[in-house]
Design a protein around this motif. Structure first.
Motif, PDB file in Angstrom:
ATOM      1  N   GLY A  87     -26.053  37.286 -43.794  1.00 29.49           N
ATOM      2  CA  GLY A  87     -27.073  36.210 -43.907  1.00 29.49           C
ATOM      3  C   GLY A  87     -28.168  36.324 -42.977  1.00 29.49           C
ATOM      4  N   ALA A  88     -28.477  35.095 -42.505  1.00 26.13           N
ATOM      5  CA  ALA A  88     -29.981  35.181 -41.701  1.00 26.13           C
ATOM      6  C   ALA A  88     -29.593  34.489 -40.223  1.00 26.13           C
ATOM      7  CB  ALA A  88     -30.989  34.276 -42.374  1.00 26.13           C
ATOM      8  N   HIS A  96     -30.312  39.598 -47.309  1.00 21.56           N
ATOM      9  CA  HIS A  96     -29.367  38.456 -47.367  1.00 21.56           C
ATOM     10  C   HIS A  96     -28.525  38.350 -48.220  1.00 21.56           C
ATOM     11  CE1 HIS A  96     -29.494  34.120 -45.729  1.00 21.56           C
ATOM     12  NE2 HIS A  96     -28.375  34.180 -46.506  1.00 21.56           N
TER      13      HIS A  96
END
Length: 308
Positions: free
Chosen positions: A222-223, A272
């Motif tokens: 993810g981020a 992502h």
């Protein structure tokens, strides 16, 4: 928060690990069957509503409901009788159309539906793309639930578990902190090739020497953000950080400077979607296990970006 291992005493890795030690100490089974709590027992003869399915999942999360969560309904309502479920990383228009074709009216998505973290739509009031998508969902009476904070809060983290399963890395993951993975030593080039094959990625971005040996991996899908990624590198001291996405002016520049300093560190940026999409497989398995009579399908949105 003080009962966490020293490694977790910063925002990088402790966000979703609050209950790990408690669960291990008490032996509580978090992903227990349907009758975990009387308030969410479902009468099979009457079918299921979107709200009942949401409550069932939330009930199995340590601590239950999360205050201020983004995990809300983005369309539809809790009382919709579910005809079928689609699990997906994003509720894209293509995913919605596939749900319609499948006769499914409940989409469980991991990320936002309307292009910002909180799914705020005020600023999109005059936007044609937003209205097309919102109207499509309304026309077909489809409920969309974002399951982000909750799936990351089950133990083990549902997204991490889904990706580890897909990579076949479960046996290499640290039992307390599965983001730390110790692999048989291999070259960075071989490691990247393996990950691309298992996750179905065409290309990745990286920093490092393709010939360097890699065994200790810090996996941050993810981020997570530059600060968390950099703090993670500093504390875990991995051979390679494998992450979803970066701000190029943060983590990439830190790794470049660390290598110039003489540190043995590499960076692999998967994207992502590629780094978290396997969480949709976790949700599919959860539905099959907890509500086996309900039809559920995983739909892969694919990468929004192409490579030239």
């Amino acid at each position: 928060m003080n009962d966490k291992p020293a490694l977790l005493n910063y925002p990088a890795l402790n966000r979703r690990k609050f209950f790990v030690n408690t669960v291990k100490a008490t032996g509580v089974l978090l992903l227990s069957p349907l009758v975990n709590n009387a308030s969410v027992i479902i009468n099979v003869d009457e079918g299921y509503t979107a709200g009942q399915i949401m409550d069932l999942f939330i009930n199995q999360v340590p601590g239950g409901a999360i205050t201020g969560t983004v995990d809300t309904l983005k369309s539809g309502n809790r009382d919709i009788k579910v005809t079928g479920v689609v699990t997906a990383m994003f509720a894209t228009i293509d995913v919605i159309r596939k749900a319609i074709a499948l006769g499914a009216n409940f989409i469980i998505a991991h990320e936002p539906t309307f292009y910002n973290h909180a799914d705020d739509t005020v600023w999109l009031a005059n936007d044609e793309v937003y209205h097309y998508k919102a109207d499509l969902l309304k026309q077909h009476n489809i409920a969309v639930w974002r399951n982000h904070d909750y799936i990351h809060s089950v133990v083990p983290d549902g997204v991490i578990q889904g990706v580890l399963d897909q990579l076949q890395w479960e046996k290499y993951a640290d039992q307390k902190i599965p983001e730390i993975i110790t692999l048989p030593a291999t070259s960075l080039a071989n490691l990247v090739g393996y990950v691309k094959e298992k996750l179905g990625i065409e290309k990745v971005r990286y920093i490092g020497d393709p010939a360097q040996s890699c065994a200790r991996v810090l996996f941050m899908p993810g981020a997570a953000g530059g600060r968390q990624q950099i703090l993670g590198i500093g504390q875990v001291k991995p051979d390679v950080l494998i992450c979803g996405e970066i701000s190029e002016w943060e983590t990439a520049e830190y790794v470049r400077d660390a290598r110039a300093k003489g540190d043995k560190i590499a960076l692999v940026v998967l994207g992502h979607i590629a780094s978290e999409d396997a969480g949709s497989e976790f949700m599919l398995s959860w539905i099959k296990k907890n509500i086996p009579s309900l039809k559920v399908t995983r739909v892969k949105p694919g990468n929004s970006l192409s490579f030239m």
